[in-house]
Design a protein around this motif. Structure first.
Motif, PDB file in Angstrom:
ATOM      1  N   ILE A  26       0.864  -1.188   0.000  1.00  0.00           N
ATOM      2  CA  ILE A  26       0.000   0.000   0.000  1.00  0.00           C
ATOM      3  C   ILE A  26       0.902   1.241   0.000  1.00  0.00           C
ATOM      4  CG2 ILE A  26      -1.783   1.292   1.241  1.00  0.00           C
ATOM      5  CD1 ILE A  26      -2.680  -1.345   2.512  1.00  0.00           C
ATOM      6  N   GLU A  27       0.687   2.107  -0.984  1.00  0.00           N
ATOM      7  CA  GLU A  27       1.525   3.312  -1.110  1.00  0.00           C
ATOM      8  C   GLU A  27       0.628   4.521  -1.338  1.00  0.00           C
ATOM      9  OE1 GLU A  27       5.136   0.686  -3.097  1.00  0.00           O
ATOM     10  OE2 GLU A  27       4.388   2.408  -4.215  1.00  0.00           O
ATOM     11  N   PHE A  28       1.064   5.668  -0.861  1.00  0.00           N
ATOM     12  CA  PHE A  28       0.232   6.865  -1.047  1.00  0.00           C
ATOM     13  C   PHE A  28       1.102   8.101  -1.169  1.00  0.00           C
ATOM     14  CE2 PHE A  28       0.491   9.444   2.803  1.00  0.00           C
ATOM     15  CZ  PHE A  28       1.153   8.590   3.659  1.00  0.00           C
ATOM     16  N   LYS A  29       0.499   9.153  -1.722  1.00  0.00           N
ATOM     17  CA  LYS A  29       1.092  10.495  -1.603  1.00  0.00           C
ATOM     18  C   LYS A  29      -0.033  11.520  -1.584  1.00  0.00           C
ATOM     19  CE  LYS A  29       2.354  11.566  -6.424  1.00  0.00           C
ATOM     20  NZ  LYS A  29       3.483  11.911  -7.290  1.00  0.00           N
ATOM     21  N   GLY A  30       0.271  12.708  -1.143  1.00  0.00           N
ATOM     22  CA  GLY A  30      -0.781  13.724  -1.052  1.00  0.00           C
ATOM     23  C   GLY A  30      -0.399  14.784  -0.035  1.00  0.00           C
ATOM     24  N   PRO A  31      -1.309  15.705   0.227  1.00  0.00           N
ATOM     25  CA  PRO A  31      -0.990  16.809   1.134  1.00  0.00           C
ATOM     26  C   PRO A  31      -0.800  16.354   2.578  1.00  0.00           C
ATOM     27  CG  PRO A  31      -3.327  16.841   0.541  1.00  0.00           C
ATOM     28  CD  PRO A  31      -2.674  15.795  -0.307  1.00  0.00           C
ATOM     29  N   ASN A  32      -1.190  15.114   2.859  1.00  0.00           N
ATOM     30  CA  ASN A  32      -1.030  14.558   4.217  1.00  0.00           C
ATOM     31  C   ASN A  32       0.334  13.914   4.430  1.00  0.00           C
ATOM     32  OD1 ASN A  32      -1.650  12.573   2.348  1.00  0.00           O
ATOM     33  ND2 ASN A  32      -2.636  11.252   3.832  1.00  0.00           N
ATOM     34  N   LEU A  33       1.093  13.727   3.361  1.00  0.00           N
ATOM     35  CA  LEU A  33       2.371  13.000   3.477  1.00  0.00           C
ATOM     36  C   LEU A  33       3.398  13.821   4.258  1.00  0.00           C
ATOM     37  CD1 LEU A  33       4.189  10.605   2.741  1.00  0.00           C
ATOM     38  CD2 LEU A  33       4.697  11.757   0.587  1.00  0.00           C
ATOM     39  N   PHE A  34       3.977  13.196   5.261  1.00  0.00           N
ATOM     40  CA  PHE A  34       4.905  13.888   6.166  1.00  0.00           C
ATOM     41  C   PHE A  34       6.160  14.402   5.453  1.00  0.00           C
ATOM     42  CE2 PHE A  34       8.178  10.582   7.824  1.00  0.00           C
ATOM     43  CZ  PHE A  34       8.217   9.945   6.609  1.00  0.00           C
ATOM     44  N   LYS A  35       6.985  15.119   6.205  1.00  0.00           N
ATOM     45  CA  LYS A  35       8.163  15.773   5.611  1.00  0.00           C
ATOM     46  C   LYS A  35       9.428  14.941   5.756  1.00  0.00           C
ATOM     47  CE  LYS A  35       5.726  18.962   4.344  1.00  0.00           C
ATOM     48  NZ  LYS A  35       5.454  19.052   2.918  1.00  0.00           N
ATOM     49  N   GLY A  36       9.286  13.722   6.264  1.00  0.00           N
ATOM     50  CA  GLY A  36      10.465  12.873   6.399  1.00  0.00           C
ATOM     51  C   GLY A  36      10.783  12.614   7.863  1.00  0.00           C
TER      52      GLY A  36
END
Ligand code: MCA
Ligand code: AMP
Length: 513
Positions: free
Chosen positions: A359-369
């Motif tokens: 399961i993989e995602f990206k978007g405005p919720n994705l943390f900064k590292g």
């Protein structure tokens, strides 16, 4: 920018304050201060005073503020004060032991550590050893050095303007290597998630949230609190999940959020009947898998279909079942608006409907590292910016995500994550232990429970289950302590010498059932 002022999450929250600032924000529903409440005007003035106090203690924009205190309204005001100051909020599980805290302080380098008044002497010494310049205390009776200092300070504070990409919080999350990583979360991450959830879950005027979760994790701190704040709404605040209190309070609430253990415990409570939930609008579950059976039993008992959603510290909330439409048992629903979700194969190739994969995602919720660990961040990212969650699932023909397992070696017990490696490192360091293997076993209350299989040194009859558990209790938070330990002459290994946990689990599968 979420509103006219800046990307600071507090500016967004402020823009949603109720017209009447005397409206209640929080009412304490247990403990010595039961019945005490605070309105939105209090929220503004107390968070302002706390922000001034922290500034006087030397905290500046961008500094970390590490916090290990018990759940209280003031703890939430401290979170808001940290946002207002432009500092980075770093909450720590109240069950962490001294050795665990030392790691977080050393790794994050906070400008201030806020601890419980009763821990002050010990924590001042620890903080000094870890190079933390200031320590303050905050207790459950609005006591401690921070409120004492704040009382004489101004109730007005100019919230520091921030960019949406600036850090708002760091939450530590364990890793498969055994060492925790600080997940850096921005104001924009929190704002986008809170706005999406507020809309998606239909928050409306008059909603009252029953809050029984801890506030040192994403679920109780961000999901529950930020949605209530964006609603200009109110919450009934319990210091911990107590089924008797929850059953008694459901008649005054409209929304509850919980981990699956909350729902199985409620179902086990004789007083939990259909009439008790007549006033409720929505039950939400997350942080661990909700068994489809629990979902169905809950529907039969109450007439409510629990809304299950899925998230993680690195992304806040990622998917949710719908408010309107089918809340399908055993699924976690659709990606949040703006979130891209995919199922990928080993090389990152996108898999089609009903294929099981990463399961993989990206978007405005994705943390900064991960804090000061760019190499760890890179390990979990695909070149096209998708984050590899470590969860395994499939998307069905209707678009619902099903979580079918985990690629990461993780145990989730009562909604709290335990990485076997961390427990193994502690066990392996104990006198008389040659090597340990820590596994998760099905548990009726916690979903999964921590257990260990140990090879001890020959002749060490003094190394018993009880003796080891007692030692681990001093070194690790109680939820990480194995609930059972078994001894073997030799751990099973594969040709590479790696312990084969898959062979150990079946032998003990029914221990807690
Ligand atoms: C307490 N104990 C536990 C746990 N909690 N053991 C295993 N797993 C646990 N989670 C142990 C204690 O050490 C103690 O053991 C005994 O159980 C009773 O402790 P007590 O404090 O009375 O337990 P409780 O108050 O009944 O707490 C159980 C709980 C609580 C209600 C399930 O753990 C809880 O509120 N969990 C929610 C965690 C959460 O918020 N997770 C969200 C993470 P002994 O007697 O031997 O000392 S955020 C997240 O995951 C993502 C982002 C997401 O999707 O939300
Ligand atoms: P944390 O590291 O505490 O943020 O926990 C995140 C992990 O919790 C996810 O990667 C999942 O493994 C698990 N999780 C969260 N929500 C759910 C859910 N609804 N069903 C199954 N697992 C979940």
């Amino acid at each position: 920018m979420q509103n006219g002022k800046s990307g600071n999450l507090y500016h967004l929250i402020e823009s949603r304050f109720p017209a009447d600032m005397q409206a209640r924000f929080i009412t304490l529903m247990d403990g010595p201060r039961q019945g005490i409440w605070y309105n939105y005007a209090d929220l503004v003035s107390i968070s302002a005073r706390f922000a001034h106090a922290m500034a006087a203690l030397g905290v500046k924009r961008g500094d970390r503020v590490a916090v290990q205190v018990e759940k209280s309204a003031e703890n939430l005001f401290l979170y808001l004060a940290t946002l207002r100051l432009g500092a980075v909020y770093l909450p720590l599980n109240s069950a962490y032991q001294k050795g665990e805290i030392a790691y977080f302080l050393e790794d994050s380098g906070p400008a201030l550590f806020v601890c419980r008044p009763e821990d002050e002497a010990e924590m001042v010494a620890l903080a000094a050893r870890c190079g933390v310049p200031a320590v303050a205390t905050l207790g459950i009776a609005a006591d401690g050095s921070l409120p004492d200092m704040a009382i004489d300070l101004s109730p007005e504070f100019d919230t520091v303007p921030m960019d949406a990409d600036d850090l708002a919080a760091i939450l530590y999350t364990s890793g498969t290597t055994g060492r925790s990583k600080g997940a850096m979360t921005s104001h924009g991450n929190l704002a986008s998630n809170a706005l999406a959830l507020h809309r998606l879950w239909g928050f409306r005027a008059g909603d009252v949230l029953l809050h029984a979760l801890p506030i040192f994790h994403v679920h109780g701190l961000f999901v529950a609190t930020n949605t209530t704040l964006l609603n200009g709404g109110s919450m009934l605040f319990l210091s911990r999940f107590d089924p008797d209190r929850v059953v008694a309070l459901l008649g005054q609430a409209t929304v509850m959020m919980g981990v699956p253990t909350f729902y199985t415990r409620l179902l086990g409570h004789p007083g939990f009947t259909r009439d008790k939930v007549a006033h409720m609008r929505l039950f939400i579950s997350g942080s661990a898998p909700l068994l489809a059976d629990t979902h169905r039993e809950f529907s039969e008992r109450t007439g409510h279909a629990i809304l299950e959603r899925y998230g993680m510290t690195e992304g806040g909330m990622i998917t949710s079942n719908p408010l309107e439409g089918d809340r399908v048992p055993g699924t976690v629903g659709f990606p949040l608006p703006g979130v891209e979700l995919r199922i990928a194969g080993e090389k990152g190739e996108v898999l089609g409907t009903d294929h099981v994969g990463s399961i993989e995602f990206k978007g405005p919720n994705l943390f900064k590292g991960y804090w000061r660990k760019p190499e760890k961040t890179a390990e979990d990212m695909r070149p096209d910016g998708f984050f590899i969650t470590g969860d395994v699932g499939r998307i069905d023909a209707r678009g619902y995500l099903h979580i079918v397992g985990r690629a990461k070696d993780l145990i989730i017990s009562g909604g709290l994550n335990v990485y076997p490696k961390e427990v193994e490192m502690v066990l392996d360091g104990l006198d008389g232990v040659v090597e340990s293997a820590v596994i998760g076993l099905p548990h009726p209350d916690f979903g999964e429970a921590v257990a260990a299989i140990i090879q001890k040194r020959p002749g060490r009859d003094d190394v018993t289950e009880a003796a080891l558990i007692a030692q681990v209790r001093d070194l690790l938070a109680s939820f990480k302590v194995p609930k059972r330990i078994w001894f073997v002459d030799e751990l099973p290994r594969n040709q590479m010498g790696k312990v084969q946990k898959a062979l150990l689990r079946p032998q003990h599968q029914d221990t807690f059932r």
